[in-house]
Scaffold this active site. Structure first.
Site, short mmCIF file in Angstrom:
data_model
loop_
_atom_site.label_atom_id
_atom_site.label_comp_id
_atom_site.label_asym_id
_atom_site.label_seq_id
_atom_site.Cartn_x
_atom_site.Cartn_y
_atom_site.Cartn_z
N SER A 1 -10.29 4.26 11.39
CA SER A 1 -11.73 4.00 11.56
C SER A 1 -12.21 2.72 10.88
O SER A 1 -13.30 2.25 11.18
CB SER A 1 -12.55 5.19 11.06
OG SER A 1 -12.51 5.26 9.65
N LYS B 1 -15.68 4.40 4.60
CA LYS B 1 -16.59 3.75 5.55
C LYS B 1 -17.34 2.63 4.84
O LYS B 1 -17.33 2.51 3.63
CB LYS B 1 -17.62 4.74 6.11
CG LYS B 1 -17.05 5.99 6.74
CD LYS B 1 -16.28 5.73 8.00
CE LYS B 1 -15.72 7.05 8.53
NZ LYS B 1 -14.67 6.87 9.48
#
Length: 186
Positions: A41, A78
């Site tokens: 991700s 993230k």
């Protein structure tokens, strides 16, 4: 005499090992922690299986890459996009925070690939506002809005909601393995 010297030497070694173990525990518990990235991700910024050092003493700021507890037994990594009180939206692959457009140079490579694959009108990040996604005008107090750099393959705040500050483990600072990826995280 030799027996007394051996006992003294053994005691000194034992003290040294205990002190080293306590220091290691203290550093990992309160200052820094090693992590292994699991997933894609954050590509291309951070690769699957990269080994990193996370700083537990820094307060997350906009565009920092953080590690946080996302699920009972899983941590996510993230990028911080929205801070408490921010209005966040995407229009035509451009990030707007509080009405101001921001460049995200770390996405340039992925945007180029998307356009090559799907044509000039293709978007890496689909249009959204916080209200349309999560029902909030702004990022709530004591939370963060986070996105993965690999926007089309990331479970992030668009799916899991805001990240409570108390769930933040720390800021990703350094990739130390594999050697070819070694460097500061940006």
């Amino acid at each position: 005499m030799k027996e007394k010297k051996r006992k003294s030497e053994l005691l000194e070694w034992t003290k040294s090992i205990v002190i080293a173990a306590l220091l290691t525990y203290g550093i990992q518990a309160w200052l820094f922690a090693p992590i292994i990235v699991d997933g894609e991700s954050m590509n291309p910024t951070i690769q699957n299986q990269d080994r990193m050092i996370v700083s537990k003493i820094d307060t997350p700021e906009r565009f920092d890459i953080i590690v946080f507890h996302a699920e009972e037994d899983k941590d996510f990594i993230k990028r911080v996009i929205g801070l408490p009180g921010d209005r966040v939206e995407y229009k035509n692959d451009t990030l707007f925070i509080n009405g101001k457009a921001y460049e995200e140079t770390y996405l340039d490579e992925m945007k180029k690939e998307i356009k090559q694959l799907y044509g000039e009108g293709a978007l890496l990040t689909q249009d959204f506002t916080l209200d349309s996604l999560l029902g909030y005008e702004t990022v709530p107090e004591n939370t963060l809005f986070v996105l993965g750099d690999n926007r089309q393959n990331s479970r992030d705040s668009r799916h899991i909601g805001f990240v409570p500050m108390e769930e933040v483990v720390g800021n990703a600072k350094l990739v130390f393995w594999p050697f070819e990826n070694t460097g500061l995280v940006k």
